[in-house]
Design an enzyme around this catalytic site. Structure first.
Site, PDB file in Angstrom:
ATOM      1  N   ARG A  33     -13.792  -7.187  -2.527  1.00 16.41           N
ATOM      2  CA  ARG A  33     -13.122  -7.156  -1.069  1.00 16.41           C
ATOM      3  C   ARG A  33     -12.749  -5.811  -1.114  1.00 16.41           C
ATOM      4  O   ARG A  33     -12.061  -5.133  -1.903  1.00 16.41           O
ATOM      5  CB  ARG A  33     -11.975  -8.000  -1.167  1.00 16.41           C
ATOM      6  CG  ARG A  33     -11.018  -8.144   0.300  1.00 16.41           C
ATOM      7  CD  ARG A  33      -9.936  -7.164   0.113  1.00 16.41           C
ATOM      8  NE  ARG A  33      -9.204  -7.329   1.262  1.00 16.41           N
ATOM      9  CZ  ARG A  33      -8.169  -6.579   1.361  1.00 16.41           C
ATOM     10  NH1 ARG A  33      -7.639  -5.594   0.701  1.00 16.41           N
ATOM     11  NH2 ARG A  33      -7.291  -6.802   2.501  1.00 16.41           N
ATOM     12  N   VAL A  34     -13.035  -5.167   0.186  1.00 18.05           N
ATOM     13  CA  VAL A  34     -12.320  -3.619   0.581  1.00 18.05           C
ATOM     14  C   VAL A  34     -11.634  -3.850   1.817  1.00 18.05           C
ATOM     15  O   VAL A  34     -11.738  -4.732   2.707  1.00 18.05           O
ATOM     16  CB  VAL A  34     -13.501  -2.743   0.815  1.00 18.05           C
ATOM     17  CG1 VAL A  34     -13.161  -1.445   1.322  1.00 18.05           C
ATOM     18  CG2 VAL A  34     -14.532  -2.753  -0.427  1.00 18.05           C
ATOM     19  N   GLY A  35     -10.192  -3.299   1.583  1.00 20.76           N
ATOM     20  CA  GLY A  35      -9.243  -3.443   2.591  1.00 20.76           C
ATOM     21  C   GLY A  35      -9.478  -2.302   3.618  1.00 20.76           C
ATOM     22  O   GLY A  35     -10.523  -1.553   3.762  1.00 20.76           O
ATOM     23  N   ASP A  36      -8.596  -2.055   4.519  1.00 19.04           N
ATOM     24  CA  ASP A  36      -8.412  -1.030   5.505  1.00 19.04           C
ATOM     25  C   ASP A  36      -8.206   0.228   5.008  1.00 19.04           C
ATOM     26  O   ASP A  36      -8.516   1.424   5.692  1.00 19.04           O
ATOM     27  CB  ASP A  36      -7.463  -1.549   6.596  1.00 19.04           C
ATOM     28  CG  ASP A  36      -6.002  -1.431   5.953  1.00 19.04           C
ATOM     29  OD1 ASP A  36      -5.891  -2.229   4.969  1.00 19.04           O
ATOM     30  OD2 ASP A  36      -4.982  -0.886   6.596  1.00 19.04           O
ATOM     31  N   GLY A  89      -5.083  -6.309   5.742  1.00 15.64           N
ATOM     32  CA  GLY A  89      -6.274  -5.188   5.981  1.00 15.64           C
ATOM     33  C   GLY A  89      -7.252  -5.734   6.686  1.00 15.64           C
ATOM     34  O   GLY A  89      -7.874  -4.851   7.417  1.00 15.64           O
ATOM     35  N   THR A 124       0.997  -1.173   0.232  1.00 18.79           N
ATOM     36  CA  THR A 124       0.037   0.088  -0.114  1.00 18.79           C
ATOM     37  C   THR A 124       0.917   1.110   0.022  1.00 18.79           C
ATOM     38  O   THR A 124       2.059   1.153   0.204  1.00 18.79           O
ATOM     39  CB  THR A 124      -0.785   0.002   1.366  1.00 18.79           C
ATOM     40  OG1 THR A 124      -1.752  -1.052   1.258  1.00 18.79           O
ATOM     41  CG2 THR A 124      -1.597   1.456   1.535  1.00 18.79           C
ATOM     42  N   THR A 167      -0.305  -0.042   6.721  1.00 21.21           N
ATOM     43  CA  THR A 167      -0.141  -1.014   5.412  1.00 21.21           C
ATOM     44  C   THR A 167       0.112  -2.452   5.997  1.00 21.21           C
ATOM     45  O   THR A 167       0.796  -2.451   7.113  1.00 21.21           O
ATOM     46  CB  THR A 167       0.981  -0.819   4.625  1.00 21.21           C
ATOM     47  OG1 THR A 167       1.244  -1.862   3.826  1.00 21.21           O
ATOM     48  CG2 THR A 167       2.469  -0.470   5.518  1.00 21.21           C
ATOM     49  N   GLY A 168      -0.665  -3.463   5.542  1.00 20.27           N
ATOM     50  CA  GLY A 168      -0.464  -4.751   6.015  1.00 20.27           C
ATOM     51  C   GLY A 168      -1.826  -5.443   5.760  1.00 20.27           C
ATOM     52  O   GLY A 168      -2.445  -5.130   5.030  1.00 20.27           O
TER      53      GLY A 168
HETATM   54  N1  ASP Z   1      -3.630  -2.923   3.757  1.00 19.49           N
HETATM   55  C1  ASP Z   1      -3.707  -3.220   2.257  1.00 19.49           C
HETATM   56  C2  ASP Z   1      -5.041  -3.978   2.281  1.00 19.49           C
HETATM   57  O1  ASP Z   1      -5.385  -4.722   2.763  1.00 19.49           O
HETATM   58  C3  ASP Z   1      -2.505  -4.191   1.824  1.00 19.49           C
HETATM   59  C4  ASP Z   1      -1.220  -3.846   2.243  1.00 19.49           C
HETATM   60  O2  ASP Z   1      -0.894  -2.889   2.728  1.00 19.49           O
HETATM   61  O3  ASP Z   1      -0.391  -4.675   2.082  1.00 19.49           O
HETATM   62  O4  ASP Z   1      -5.655  -3.934   1.001  1.00 19.49           O
END
Ligand code: ASP
Length: 286
Positions: A182-185, A208, A154, A205-206
């Site tokens: 799918r919706v992330g964070d 989500g 991200t 980031t990570g």
């Molecule tokens: N946080 C992002 C998501 O889940 C992906 C990421 O940062 O690796 O969409």
């Protein structure tokens, strides 16, 4: 107030990154840092600085956002982004949009030109088009095909400007193989993105799903506001909640005094900052 900016280009295991690759990633981070900091130095608003830094990273095919976005399970792109103004708690986001070149600018249009906070899918695209947001053909995003490795990551930025205002912005392609819809964070206020002048600005980031479940970005702010924790401790404690439920990742955060925190629990996180004293950090690993 001395301006401050911190940004990230994703966290993860960093497998397959050669020393040459690392140099290119760092150059991309440097460009984004320069774009954001130039505005801050000229007395510009943190909101403009985080948007400019994120646009730079969205345009760079190395990072999983905008141009370099990951593929969904049905081989399309669905992008998420958000922006938040710490002075007013105004926020805007777009989720699962497909052909918007710079989703962070669409998120800003939602914040500035609609009564809503989060628009998704087709409705978000129709709204963006109406507000002059630039679209790109789907071939534009296929630059990512050159990078065979599964993508996660991200991009995001947080800043404090000379007026003392905080802002945060985050943009992502999600991760390779995610289910359509799918919706992330990242586009969710309080999960991947948050800013409040009373406390801090955060971009995560990570994984989500884990960030949403612990309301990561708001957790950092809440710990400062309610428990009086300093930024670094609040950020580490919030990230520990993510670890506890098996999530990996990291975050960048800045508080109203210009302190910076960039913790991560993965092997690395593409990150960069310019602090109060003007010192610059560009790093990947610990
Ligand atoms: N946080 C992002 C998501 O889940 C992906 C990421 O940062 O690796 O969409």
């Amino acid at each position: 107030v001395k301006p401050v900016i911190a940004l990230h280009g994703g966290a993860g295991a960093m497998r397959g990154i050669t020393p040459q690759g690392a140099k290119r990633y760092k150059a991309g981070l440097e460009r984004a840092l320069a774009a954001g900091y130039a505005l801050l130095e000229a007395g510009g608003a943190s909101l403009d600085a985080v948007a400019a830094a994120v646009v730079e990273l969205e345009d760079d095919p190395l990072f999983n956002a905008g141009r370099g976005a990951a593929y969904t399970a049905d081989a399309r792109h669905e992008l998420d982004a958000a922006i938040m103004d710490g002075a007013t708690l105004r926020a805007g986001g777009v989720a699962a949009v497909s052909r918007i070149r710079n989703p962070v600018l669409a998120a800003r249009a939602v914040m500035e030109h609609s009564p809503h906070v989060l628009l998704a899918g087709r409705g978000a695209e129709v709204f963006a088009r109406k507000h002059g947001i630039v679209f790109a053909p789907s071939s534009y995003f296929h630059a990512a095909k050159r990078f065979a490795a599964p993508r996660k990551g991200t991009v995001g930025a947080v800043a404090l400007d000379a007026q003392g205002n905080l802002a945060a912005a985050t943009s992502t392609g999600g991760h390779t193989g995610k289910l359509p819809g799918r919706v992330g964070d990242s586009p969710i206020v309080g999960a991947g993105t948050y800013a409040d002048n009373a406390t801090c600005a955060v971009s995560g980031t990570g994984l989500g799903e884990a960030f949403i479940r612990v309301a990561l970005a708001h957790e950092v702010s809440a710990r400062m506001r309610l428990a009086g924790e300093p930024l670094a401790r609040a950020a580490a404690a919030a990230l520990a909640q993510v670890s506890r439920i098996g999530g990996d990742g990291g975050l960048v955060a800045v508080d109203r005094r210009g302190n910076i925190a960039m913790p991560f629990n993965s092997r690395g996180m593409f990150r960069a900052c310019i602090g109060r004293g003007g010192a610059r950090v560009v790093a990947i690993y610990r």
